[in-house]
Each structure stands twice: as C-alpha cells, then as structure tokens.
Scaffold this active site. Structure first.
Site, PDB file in Angstrom:
ATOM      1  N   ARG A  10      -7.188   4.969   6.295  1.00 47.74           N
ATOM      2  CA  ARG A  10      -7.775   3.631   6.162  1.00 47.74           C
ATOM      3  C   ARG A  10      -8.698   3.369   7.331  1.00 47.74           C
ATOM      4  NH1 ARG A  10      -3.546  -0.070   2.852  1.00 47.74           N
ATOM      5  NH2 ARG A  10      -4.666   0.406   0.951  1.00 47.74           N
ATOM      6  N   GLN A  59     -13.380   3.572   3.356  1.00 52.37           N
ATOM      7  CA  GLN A  59     -13.028   2.377   2.576  1.00 52.37           C
ATOM      8  C   GLN A  59     -13.470   2.500   1.116  1.00 52.37           C
ATOM      9  OE1 GLN A  59     -14.543  -0.947   4.806  1.00 52.37           O
ATOM     10  NE2 GLN A  59     -12.500  -1.638   5.333  1.00 52.37           N
ATOM     11  N   ASP A  80     -11.022   4.390  -1.133  1.00 49.97           N
ATOM     12  CA  ASP A  80      -9.625   3.966  -1.023  1.00 49.97           C
ATOM     13  C   ASP A  80      -9.073   3.516  -2.381  1.00 49.97           C
ATOM     14  OD1 ASP A  80      -7.207   2.791  -0.414  1.00 49.97           O
ATOM     15  OD2 ASP A  80      -7.982   1.572   1.236  1.00 49.97           O
ATOM     16  N   SER A 130      -6.521   0.561  -2.349  1.00 52.53           N
ATOM     17  CA  SER A 130      -7.098  -0.790  -2.259  1.00 52.53           C
ATOM     18  C   SER A 130      -7.737  -1.211  -3.570  1.00 52.53           C
ATOM     19  CB  SER A 130      -8.150  -0.859  -1.140  1.00 52.53           C
ATOM     20  OG  SER A 130      -7.518  -0.789   0.107  1.00 52.53           O
ATOM     21  N   TYR A 163      -0.398  -0.844   8.237  1.00 54.84           N
ATOM     22  CA  TYR A 163       0.757  -1.071   7.373  1.00 54.84           C
ATOM     23  C   TYR A 163       1.877  -1.754   8.152  1.00 54.84           C
ATOM     24  CZ  TYR A 163      -1.427   2.255   4.155  1.00 54.84           C
ATOM     25  OH  TYR A 163      -2.288   2.893   3.296  1.00 54.84           O
TER      26      TYR A 163
HETATM   27  P1  NAD Z   1       1.041  -2.199   1.481  1.00 56.45           P
HETATM   28  O1  NAD Z   1       0.716  -2.081   0.037  1.00 56.45           O
HETATM   29  O2  NAD Z   1       1.676  -1.060   2.182  1.00 56.45           O
HETATM   30  O3  NAD Z   1       2.033  -3.457   1.652  1.00 56.45           O
HETATM   31  C1  NAD Z   1       1.739  -4.707   1.086  1.00 56.45           C
HETATM   32  C2  NAD Z   1       2.062  -5.793   2.082  1.00 56.45           C
HETATM   33  O4  NAD Z   1       3.481  -5.938   2.201  1.00 56.45           O
HETATM   34  C3  NAD Z   1       1.536  -5.552   3.486  1.00 56.45           C
HETATM   35  O5  NAD Z   1       0.710  -6.627   3.870  1.00 56.45           O
HETATM   36  C4  NAD Z   1       2.794  -5.466   4.325  1.00 56.45           C
HETATM   37  O6  NAD Z   1       2.611  -5.967   5.631  1.00 56.45           O
HETATM   38  C5  NAD Z   1       3.744  -6.336   3.519  1.00 56.45           C
HETATM   39  N1  NAD Z   1       5.164  -6.182   3.819  1.00 56.45           N
HETATM   40  C6  NAD Z   1       5.865  -5.066   4.109  1.00 56.45           C
HETATM   41  N2  NAD Z   1       7.167  -5.368   4.322  1.00 56.45           N
HETATM   42  C7  NAD Z   1       7.294  -6.703   4.140  1.00 56.45           C
HETATM   43  C8  NAD Z   1       8.397  -7.609   4.203  1.00 56.45           C
HETATM   44  N3  NAD Z   1       9.620  -7.215   4.531  1.00 56.45           N
HETATM   45  N4  NAD Z   1       8.147  -8.922   3.968  1.00 56.45           N
HETATM   46  C9  NAD Z   1       6.901  -9.351   3.652  1.00 56.45           C
HETATM   47  N5  NAD Z   1       5.835  -8.545   3.583  1.00 56.45           N
HETATM   48  C10 NAD Z   1       6.025  -7.236   3.831  1.00 56.45           C
HETATM   49  O7  NAD Z   1      -0.206  -2.617   2.309  1.00 56.45           O
HETATM   50  P2  NAD Z   1      -1.736  -2.744   1.858  1.00 56.45           P
HETATM   51  O8  NAD Z   1      -1.878  -3.980   1.064  1.00 56.45           O
HETATM   52  O9  NAD Z   1      -2.169  -1.494   1.214  1.00 56.45           O
HETATM   53  O10 NAD Z   1      -2.509  -2.886   3.240  1.00 56.45           O
HETATM   54  C11 NAD Z   1      -1.991  -3.485   4.390  1.00 56.45           C
HETATM   55  C12 NAD Z   1      -3.166  -3.844   5.301  1.00 56.45           C
HETATM   56  O11 NAD Z   1      -3.964  -2.691   5.556  1.00 56.45           O
HETATM   57  C13 NAD Z   1      -4.093  -4.865   4.659  1.00 56.45           C
HETATM   58  O12 NAD Z   1      -3.797  -6.152   5.050  1.00 56.45           O
HETATM   59  C14 NAD Z   1      -5.442  -4.473   5.151  1.00 56.45           C
HETATM   60  O13 NAD Z   1      -5.903  -5.332   6.174  1.00 56.45           O
HETATM   61  C15 NAD Z   1      -5.287  -3.117   5.728  1.00 56.45           C
HETATM   62  N6  NAD Z   1      -6.221  -2.237   5.020  1.00 56.45           N
HETATM   63  C16 NAD Z   1      -7.200  -1.635   5.725  1.00 56.45           C
HETATM   64  C17 NAD Z   1      -8.114  -0.825   5.074  1.00 56.45           C
HETATM   65  C18 NAD Z   1      -9.205  -0.142   5.827  1.00 56.45           C
HETATM   66  O14 NAD Z   1      -9.403  -0.430   6.971  1.00 56.45           O
HETATM   67  N7  NAD Z   1      -9.916   0.775   5.203  1.00 56.45           N
HETATM   68  C19 NAD Z   1      -8.009  -0.613   3.710  1.00 56.45           C
HETATM   69  C20 NAD Z   1      -6.986  -1.243   3.013  1.00 56.45           C
HETATM   70  C21 NAD Z   1      -6.086  -2.049   3.678  1.00 56.45           C
END
Ligand code: NAD
Length: 448
Positions: free
Chosen positions: A121, A126, A129, A132, A227
C-alpha cells in the site's frame, strides 16, 4: 505475449478479470488477448464487445493454449490451466492463507502466480490495489443491502402527515469499505456514527460528516502498513463496553473490521444484538473472514428472535459485478503496464521490482513468498525442502475466500439466529451475487 482470460470457475463469482476497455489497453501495450466466450456474461460484457476491442473469443482451451499470462479474479485450480506456456504468469486474487495446498499445486504445475492482494500500500501501487477497489464497492453495497432489508426510511422526512426521523447508522471499522459505507449512508440521509481502532480514522470519519466514537482506554491500535493490530484483552473489553452502550440505539450497523492474516475480530456479541430494536439491520462485511458479529452466518441472511436482520453475504463486490470488474480489470492493467516497453512493446518482468517481490507466490516450481508456509501433509517433498526456511504463515482464517454459492438466501428463521455463529461454510445459502436477471448462473461444472 498472449494474455488469456477465461470465465471464473469459482461458484458464485460474477466478476471477470478483463473488460472490453482493458482488452483495448492491453492490446495497445503490445499484447494479444484471448477471451473465453461468455467470460464477461455475468458482469454484462458481451463477447461481441471483446471482439470489437480486438480480442479473439473462443473456448477456454483455445484461450489458454500457449498463454504467457492468465488474468483471473479468483485463484484457478492447477488443472484448469492446462495448455498455458511454460512458466506462464497467473495474476489475480490468490487468497493463499488457508489454501496453501492449492498454491503448492500451482507451483508444481510450473506457473508463476501473482497475488494481487499482497500489493504494497504505497503511492505507486494505489492504482493496482484490488483490495481498495473492491472494498470501496462493497462498502457502498453494504448500505444498499441494509436499505433493502430495512422497513423504514433512511432520511428525515417532513410530510403533511408528520415527521419521519432519520435512521441511525453505526459503521464499525472505518477503512476503505467503512468510509464508503459512511459516505453512502450519509447520502441516503442517515445520522452516522463510526468507530475504528486506528486514531487516524477519526479525521476521515468526520470529514465525511460522521461522528467518530472511541473509548479513552484505546488510544491507537494502528499496526503496520496502515492496517490495525489485534487488540489486547483489556482493549477488547473497553471497546466492547463502548459498543454495548451505543449499539442498542442504532437502526443499522455495518461492520467491516479486519486484521491482515487473522480471523475477523468479533465486535458484536449475541447480547448486543439482543439489545437492538426489532427491524434493525446488521450487515457484516467481514462475513467472508468469519464475521465481526457473533451471530453472522456467512453467506446467509438471518433474522434473530428479537427481529434483527443480520446480512452475511460474502463476495459483496461481486454483487456489483459490472463496476467491480471494471475497477478490478483496471487494477490488473496498471500492474502489467509497468512491464511493457512503451517503444518496442516488449514484455519483460523485473523480478527485483518491489511490487513483484511482494506479490509473487510461486515461481520455478516452488512457493517463493515468505508468508506462505506449507505444513506437513500438504507439502510434496520437494516443496517441503524449499520451504523450510520460511517464517510461519499467519493463522488460517476459517472461511476466508470461500466462494459464495449462487443459491437463494435462507428464509429468515428466528430459530437459526438463536444459535451462535455456526462455522457454516461460506456461501452455503447465499443469494446469487447478481440481481435476478435472465442470467445463467455461473456454471458449476468445470470443463477441465
Ligand atoms: P482492513 O480491511 O484491513 O480493515 C478495515 C478496518 O477495520 C480498518 O480501518 C481497521 O483499522 C479496522 N479495524 C480492525 N480491527 C478493528 C476493531 N477491533 N474495531 C474496529 N475497527 C477495527 O483495512 P483497509 O480498509 O484495507 O485499510 C486500512 C487503511 O489503510 C485505510 O484507512 C487507508 O487509509 C489505508 N490504505 C492505504 C492505501 C495506500 O496508501 N495505497 C490503500 C488502501 C488503504
């Protein structure tokens, strides 16, 4: 350089790994593209459009014969790749955890598999991905599914007959899917609250008009790579207390919480569900990874004894097959694009590229990814030897990635809900991912 795309063989999978648009892009890059007839049918991309884009359209055997690259949505079985070129690359969602034996079979078949879900990530990647792009659509669809099962209106309505109060929606996990769910619920007029264990999520929730709630006992459980990390027992207890106090007042709950390589954290207990009013709806987007809700049955829609509907669809992105395929296929083209020489149109993989190193699972007959470890029984002797130096793989995630069966949703039964979340097979009784149109179901029979 021949690229093949065949119809997905995984039951219930509606998406396709190339669209007429991306076929045009691949040909422009310098590739020849072969598509199996009907590959895009469930995503509503007709064969004629692929042909018009320059692809050859024929049988799976013809498409795969001599292919240097196979693009796929789900991990194919090794037997389904007969006829591809030696060392062909198979690129797509490989769902390797818990499926190490299948990955090993692909290694032994001599193909190079690329797991797009391992894409780092970082800014450069991006556009590639798939997690996403698909989570975004799933977040949107979760709210649509909730609205379908909710017997009331989402927005506040002021009518001559009186005012209808807006629905209260609570989103747990404000990552990619959660943020899209917040935005969608807001657009429909709900009053939205959200929680996450990463402190950085607060600002993002608020920028979408949601109210962020988090217990003081839990400062920040950010892990690596953006994450979350798993919570300690004390943190879990503090979070449960917060959720228990909040959830009983909610009409809609959307859970999206995931931790990479781990089963989905259980956030909503049976008692919490029992505290909710009849007619409330929970959508558990983590159902494919075991679920965030104790009562979720992956692949099913159930209604509890106290009248709460719990939606546990798997492959939610596949419920939007056209949009999901469009974005997914573009993710794949963006990845391939970096290996085509723009002048000569020659294709050459740079095996030292950080994106390649992070995503290649199998190469030259062996599993080469450090996260994928074969234990005893699954391993053939050669692969065992090749694998002994690798670190332990994350724990298996139960139902992870199991296909959704294209069956009708189970008739909601109060009795079913009284049971704890059974380790039911994912997709056991899921609705077809597509809306019911005059479509053939994904063929259950494998031609290979
Ligand atoms: P994910 O699918 O792994 O998890 C979904 C969400 O669940 C996350 O926000 C995580 O913090 C939350 N979570 C985990 N345990 C939890 C709990 N016990 N209670 C409540 N929430 C909980 O994560 P995702 O959506 O794929 O991505 C997480 C972050 O990564 C995003 O917010 C984003 O900012 C970042 N991201 C960055 C890029 C990049 O830079 N290329 C791309 C995609 C996502």
């Amino acid at each position: 350089m021949k690229i093949a795309v065949v119809r997905e063989r995984t039951e219930g999978e509606t998406r396709v790994a190339a669209t007429p648009e991306t076929v045009g892009k691949l040909i422009a890059l310098g590739a020849e593209v072969a598509i199996e007839a009907g590959a895009g049918e469930l995503a509503r991309f007709p064969d004629a459009d692929y042909k018009a884009a320059g692809a050859s359209v024929g049988t799976a055997d013809a498409a795969l014969k001599g292919a240097d690259i196979v693009l796929t949505v789900r991990r194919p079985k090794a037997a389904q790749l007969a006829g591809v070129a030696k060392g062909a690359m198979v690129i797509g969602g490989m769902d390797p955890y818990g499926n190490e034996g299948e990955v090993l079979a692909l290694a032994q078949a001599g193909v190079t598999t690329v797991a797009m879900e391992f894409m780092p990530r970082i800014t450069r990647a991006q556009v590639m991905d798939i997690l996403s792009s698909q989570a975004n659509l799933a977040g949107y669809q979760s709210v649509i599914d909730a609205a379908v099962h909710f017997d009331r209106a989402f927005p506040m309505m002021m009518t001559a007959a009186g005012t209808v109060r807006p629905a209260k929606a609570f989103v747990m996990g404000a990552g990619v899917a959660g943020l899209q769910a917040i935005a969608t619920a807001k657009r429909l007029g709900a009053v939205v609250t959200a929680t996450d264990v990463r402190a950085a999520a607060a600002e993002q929730v608020e920028s979408l008009g949601g109210k962020f709630i988090m217990t003081d006992a839990l400062k920040d459980a950010s892990g690596t790579g953006g994450y979350a990390r798993e919570l300690t027992k004390d943190e879990q207890a503090a979070q449960a207390e917060l959720v228990a106090g909040h959830i009983s007042k909610q009409d809609i709950v959307i859970t999206t919480a995931l931790i990479p390589g781990r089963p989905a954290p259980k956030l909503v207990s049976k008692a919490m569900v029992e505290s909710m009013a009849p007619g409330s709806v929970i959508v558990d987007l983590a159902a494919e990874r075991g679920g965030n809700v104790e009562l979720t049955v992956p692949g099913q829609v159930i209604t509890t004894a106290n009248g709460v509907t719990i939606i546990g669809y798997t492959n939610v992105a596949g419920r939007l097959a056209t949009s999901a395929s469009q974005l997914y296929a573009r993710n794949l083209v963006a990845f391939l694009d970096i290996f085509f020489d723009k002048k000569t149109k020659a294709f050459a993989v740079n095996w030292d590229d950080e994106l390649v190193k992070a995503t290649v699972l199998t190469k030259d007959g062996a599993i080469v990814h450090p996260n994928i470890k074969i234990d005893g029984a699954a391993a053939a002797p050669a692969a065992k030897a090749a694998d002994t130096t690798r670190p332990a793989a994350p724990a298996k995630t139960g139902a992870t990635g199991k296909p959704a069966a294209p069956k009708k949703a189970a008739a909601p039964k109060a009795s079913a809900a009284a049971k704890p979340a059974a380790p039911a097979k994912t997709g056991a009784a899921e609705k077809p991912a597509r809306k019911p149109a005059a479509k053939k179901p994904a063929a259950a029979k494998d031609p290979k």
